[in-house]
Design a protein around this motif. Structure first.
Motif, PDB file in Angstrom:
ATOM      1  N   GLU A  89       0.752  -1.116  -0.077  1.00  0.00           N
ATOM      2  CA  GLU A  89      -0.053   0.055  -0.019  1.00  0.00           C
ATOM      3  C   GLU A  89       0.807   1.292  -0.077  1.00  0.00           C
ATOM      4  N   VAL A  90       1.841   1.226   0.730  1.00  0.00           N
ATOM      5  CA  VAL A  90       2.835   2.488   1.029  1.00  0.00           C
ATOM      6  C   VAL A  90       3.582   2.618  -0.625  1.00  0.00           C
ATOM      7  N   ARG A  91       3.999   1.452  -1.234  1.00  0.00           N
ATOM      8  CA  ARG A  91       4.724   1.479  -2.319  1.00  0.00           C
ATOM      9  C   ARG A  91       3.676   1.791  -3.525  1.00  0.00           C
ATOM     10  N   ALA A  92       2.396   1.609  -3.453  1.00  0.00           N
ATOM     11  CA  ALA A  92       1.478   1.873  -4.425  1.00  0.00           C
ATOM     12  C   ALA A  92       1.230   3.606  -4.331  1.00  0.00           C
ATOM     13  N   GLN A  93       1.281   4.020  -3.356  1.00  0.00           N
ATOM     14  CA  GLN A  93       1.235   5.629  -3.368  1.00  0.00           C
ATOM     15  C   GLN A  93       2.677   6.116  -3.911  1.00  0.00           C
ATOM     16  N   ILE A  94       3.593   5.669  -3.875  1.00  0.00           N
ATOM     17  CA  ILE A  94       4.758   6.236  -4.378  1.00  0.00           C
ATOM     18  C   ILE A  94       4.809   6.043  -5.963  1.00  0.00           C
ATOM     19  N   ARG A  95       4.633   5.047  -6.205  1.00  0.00           N
ATOM     20  CA  ARG A  95       4.303   4.656  -7.546  1.00  0.00           C
ATOM     21  C   ARG A  95       3.406   5.721  -8.356  1.00  0.00           C
ATOM     22  N   ALA A  96       2.368   5.698  -7.548  1.00  0.00           N
ATOM     23  CA  ALA A  96       1.079   6.844  -8.080  1.00  0.00           C
ATOM     24  C   ALA A  96       1.786   8.006  -8.253  1.00  0.00           C
ATOM     25  N   THR A  97       2.624   8.619  -7.428  1.00  0.00           N
ATOM     26  CA  THR A  97       3.181   9.854  -7.440  1.00  0.00           C
ATOM     27  C   THR A  97       4.236  10.034  -8.633  1.00  0.00           C
ATOM     28  N   TYR A  98       5.083   8.922  -8.982  1.00  0.00           N
ATOM     29  CA  TYR A  98       5.715   8.985 -10.110  1.00  0.00           C
ATOM     30  C   TYR A  98       5.053   9.120 -11.509  1.00  0.00           C
ATOM     31  N   ASP A  99       3.836   8.119 -11.296  1.00  0.00           N
ATOM     32  CA  ASP A  99       3.021   7.895 -12.468  1.00  0.00           C
ATOM     33  C   ASP A  99       2.225   9.347 -12.882  1.00  0.00           C
ATOM     34  N   ALA A 100       2.183  10.074 -11.892  1.00  0.00           N
ATOM     35  CA  ALA A 100       1.363  11.700 -11.991  1.00  0.00           C
ATOM     36  C   ALA A 100       2.368  12.366 -12.326  1.00  0.00           C
ATOM     37  N   GLY A 101       3.629  12.300 -12.620  1.00  0.00           N
ATOM     38  CA  GLY A 101       4.734  13.181 -13.031  1.00  0.00           C
ATOM     39  C   GLY A 101       5.483  13.979 -11.766  1.00  0.00           C
ATOM     40  N   TYR A 102       5.429  13.499 -10.690  1.00  0.00           N
ATOM     41  CA  TYR A 102       6.167  14.185  -9.542  1.00  0.00           C
ATOM     42  C   TYR A 102       7.370  13.128  -9.353  1.00  0.00           C
ATOM     43  N   SER A 103       8.259  13.678  -8.938  1.00  0.00           N
ATOM     44  CA  SER A 103       9.587  12.849  -8.460  1.00  0.00           C
ATOM     45  C   SER A 103       9.861  12.933  -6.963  1.00  0.00           C
ATOM     46  N   SER A 104       9.180  13.574  -6.033  1.00  0.00           N
ATOM     47  CA  SER A 104       9.546  13.888  -4.740  1.00  0.00           C
ATOM     48  C   SER A 104       8.191  13.689  -3.854  1.00  0.00           C
ATOM     49  N   TRP A 105       8.411  13.022  -2.633  1.00  0.00           N
ATOM     50  CA  TRP A 105       7.406  12.919  -1.883  1.00  0.00           C
ATOM     51  C   TRP A 105       7.834  12.494  -0.353  1.00  0.00           C
ATOM     52  N   LEU A 106       6.955  12.599   0.609  1.00  0.00           N
ATOM     53  CA  LEU A 106       7.087  12.436   1.910  1.00  0.00           C
ATOM     54  C   LEU A 106       6.268  11.468   2.712  1.00  0.00           C
ATOM     55  N   LEU A 107       6.746  10.660   3.711  1.00  0.00           N
ATOM     56  CA  LEU A 107       6.026   9.829   4.265  1.00  0.00           C
ATOM     57  C   LEU A 107       5.583  10.308   5.838  1.00  0.00           C
ATOM     58  N   TRP A 108       4.388   9.930   6.065  1.00  0.00           N
ATOM     59  CA  TRP A 108       3.761  10.382   7.270  1.00  0.00           C
ATOM     60  C   TRP A 108       3.598   9.253   8.218  1.00  0.00           C
ATOM     61  N   ASN A 109       4.127   9.086   9.607  1.00  0.00           N
ATOM     62  CA  ASN A 109       3.734   8.284  10.619  1.00  0.00           C
ATOM     63  C   ASN A 109       4.081   8.922  11.869  1.00  0.00           C
ATOM     64  N   ALA A 110       2.897   9.252  12.694  1.00  0.00           N
ATOM     65  CA  ALA A 110       3.004  10.092  13.823  1.00  0.00           C
ATOM     66  C   ALA A 110       4.102   9.608  14.777  1.00  0.00           C
ATOM     67  N   ALA A 111       4.136   8.322  14.860  1.00  0.00           N
ATOM     68  CA  ALA A 111       5.102   7.734  15.817  1.00  0.00           C
ATOM     69  C   ALA A 111       6.625   7.567  14.969  1.00  0.00           C
ATOM     70  N   ASN A 112       6.701   7.855  13.844  1.00  0.00           N
ATOM     71  CA  ASN A 112       7.953   7.826  13.112  1.00  0.00           C
ATOM     72  C   ASN A 112       8.344   6.364  13.121  1.00  0.00           C
ATOM     73  N   ARG A 113       7.488   5.547  12.922  1.00  0.00           N
ATOM     74  CA  ARG A 113       7.831   4.035  12.497  1.00  0.00           C
ATOM     75  C   ARG A 113       7.409   3.749  10.978  1.00  0.00           C
ATOM     76  N   TYR A 114       8.511   3.680  10.089  1.00  0.00           N
ATOM     77  CA  TYR A 114       8.352   3.535   8.534  1.00  0.00           C
ATOM     78  C   TYR A 114       8.498   2.091   8.304  1.00  0.00           C
ATOM     79  N   THR A 115       7.924   1.727   7.114  1.00  0.00           N
ATOM     80  CA  THR A 115       7.701   0.605   6.573  1.00  0.00           C
ATOM     81  C   THR A 115       8.842   0.464   5.751  1.00  0.00           C
ATOM     82  N   ALA A 116      10.273  -0.144   6.071  1.00  0.00           N
ATOM     83  CA  ALA A 116      11.453  -0.250   5.072  1.00  0.00           C
ATOM     84  C   ALA A 116      11.077  -1.081   4.013  1.00  0.00           C
ATOM     85  N   ALA A 117      10.222  -2.230   4.094  1.00  0.00           N
ATOM     86  CA  ALA A 117      10.103  -2.962   2.931  1.00  0.00           C
ATOM     87  C   ALA A 117       9.476  -2.435   1.766  1.00  0.00           C
TER      88      ALA A 117
END
Length: 503
Positions: A336-364
């Motif tokens: 699900e996280v990677r799908a959002q990143i892929r959508a960002t690229y497919d929409a023509g943008y190359s930069s993004w930020l991830l939000w998790n209030a506890a700062n625990r991120y999905t390395a995979a």
């Protein structure tokens, strides 16, 4: 014949200049090799930022921070967004700003913010300061004259009892901008304003905004952002604004003062919070946005792209979305996280930020390795401007002036204008960022971030990589002085480099 001779002489001089940048071998018999010359740190270009949110509390915790830095070192991540003024009203860096100090707002989780940003820069990490603008449960009650007022008198508060600064109040603006200025002085590369809007909950019919002067909400928000950008311009930092996700698709200001075109016209980056969990069923024409992360992000960004293009702002303002790395009503994992990143690229943008209030991120969800090598200069490296005089004539630099890099003492100059002064031609490879200078029969190529140049196809090691700054490629002025091989003088009083070539 005279022009041909001059061209050949300049070509030879420029080639010598490039070759002079190669690291000299240690003298024969030397007991100790010379210490390497300092090199200015490099960070990613703003358009290539891939970052994560980090609370100041966690940023100030060495063990937690080490975990985030390790994740960045192992993956495509290259940036952090750190709270400098959070939604509790706390100012989280050490500062003597009077209003924050008197109100008791300073909680210096980052006691040495300059050292913090310098360490990030040494690691090639882009540093963004998140500053909550108008939601302020500390300063708003302490300064009721700056606060949103209640119709019955006193300070208005939302359903959670939180007071807000009045977005029309210029003194409130100035306070927020002073905190932003402190962040810029501490070495952050970008100032990101959050809660740059009017309240969304509480008895909104009872809100009163002294000083509105007939302006609508959207005008107040855009005016604040434009003013902040102007005030922060001397620091060289970029300015971005967080907005609700629906702002990319809804044409009005949603009753909170966030209308896409006005905000895009006032900042360098717009960061819509495109968390699929925050969209209702039916939004964007999707039956369940939360279960459709790719479609949600792609449709929202496509709307943003089309509107910014239609407004004629695409050449000055970009979109860098916040993406969801948490579960709320639907389980989110690597796919699900990677799908959002892929959508960002497919929409023509190359930069993004991830939000998790506890700062625990999905390395995979992240790609391994560095996919965007650092090649830009941090704003904190930009020193005073200098003037370059070549054979008695001042060299004109169109939009970026030469300056002295603070950590190295080297003067950096824009390559395009330098080549024009020499009578050369510059060609750019958009895919690699490589600049090729043709002067007579010689071709020289430099790539921002690379310590190696090409002279007629042969590699030459540079003592300082070419860098990007405000969209321009810069090279060391030593490049020029050694190329001409003649007299070079420094006029300290006027901050001028005087270069005289051999006739």
């Amino acid at each position: 014949m005279r022009r041909t001779s001059l061209t050949r002489r300049l070509s030879a001089l420029l080639a010598c200049f490039l070759l002079a940048l190669s690291v000299p071998p240690a003298p024969a018999g030397a007991a100790d090799p010379p210490s390497p010359a300092p090199v200015a740190p490099l960070i990613p270009a703003a358009s290539e930022v891939k970052g994560v949110y980090l609370t100041a509390w966690n940023a100030g915790d060495p063990a937690f921070l080490d975990g985030i830095l390790d994740l960045i070192a192992r993956t495509e991540l290259n940036a952090v967004v750190v709270d400098v003024k959070d939604d509790s009203g706390r100012v989280t860096i050490a500062t003597d700003e009077a209003t924050a100090t008197q109100a008791g707002a300073v909680r210096a989780f980052l006691r040495d913010p300059k050292a913090f940003t310098a360490d990030l820069h040494r690691r090639g990490i882009y540093a963004i300061a998140r500053i909550v603008a108008f939601k302020d449960p500390i300063v708003a009650p302490a300064r009721p004259d700056w606060a949103v007022r209640h119709a019955s008198g006193g300070i208005w508060r939302d359903w959670n009892g939180v007071a807000w600064l009045n977005p029309y109040n210029r003194e409130a603006w100035d306070y927020v901008i002073r905190i932003a200025r402190a962040a810029a002085e501490a070495g952050f590369d970008e100032i990101q304003f959050d809660y740059v809007r009017f309240p969304t909950d509480g008895d909104l019919s009872a809100t009163r905004y002294p000083g509105s002067d007939g302006r609508d909400y959207a005008a107040a928000v855009a005016d604040f952002l434009a003013h902040a950008r102007e005030e922060l311009a001397p620091y060289g930092v970029l300015v971005s604004a967080d907005v609700f996700g629906l702002v990319t698709s809804v044409r009005d200001d949603m009753g909170i003062g966030q209308r896409l075109e006005e905000i895009a016209g006032a900042v360098d980056y717009v960061s819509p919070m495109l968390y699929p969990s925050h969209y209702e069923r039916g939004n964007l024409g999707l039956s369940n946005p939360n279960a459709m992360p790719y479609e949600t992000v792609h449709r929202a960004l496509s709307d943003a792209r089309d509107r910014i293009l239609a407004a004629g702002l695409d050449s000055r303002t970009a979109v860098r979305p916040w993406l969801q790395d948490f579960s709320m009503g639907y389980p989110y994992g690597p796919d699900e996280v990677r799908a959002q990143i892929r959508a960002t690229y497919d929409a023509g943008y190359s930069s993004w930020l991830l939000w998790n209030a506890a700062n625990r991120y999905t390395a995979a969800a992240l790609q391994a390795g560095d996919t965007a090598p650092p090649r830009s200069l941090p704003p904190s490296e930009v020193g005073e401007a200098v003037t370059v005089v070549l054979n008695g004539r001042t060299v004109t630099f169109t939009d970026v002036a030469p300056f002295v890099a603070r950590s190295t003492g080297r003067t950096l100059v824009p390559l395009r204008d330098l080549a024009a002064a020499l009578g050369g031609r510059v060609d750019w490879d958009a895919a690699t960022g490589t600049a090729r200078i043709t002067l007579g029969s010689r071709t020289i190529a430099v790539t921002p971030g690379s310590a190696e140049a090409q002279v007629d196809g042969q590699p030459v090691v540079l003592s300082q990589p070419a860098v990007l700054w405000q969209g321009r490629t810069l090279v060391p002025l030593r490049f020029v002085s050694q190329a001409f091989g003649a007299q070079v003088d420094w006029d300290g009083a006027a901050r001028r480099v005087l270069i005289r070539t051999t006739p």
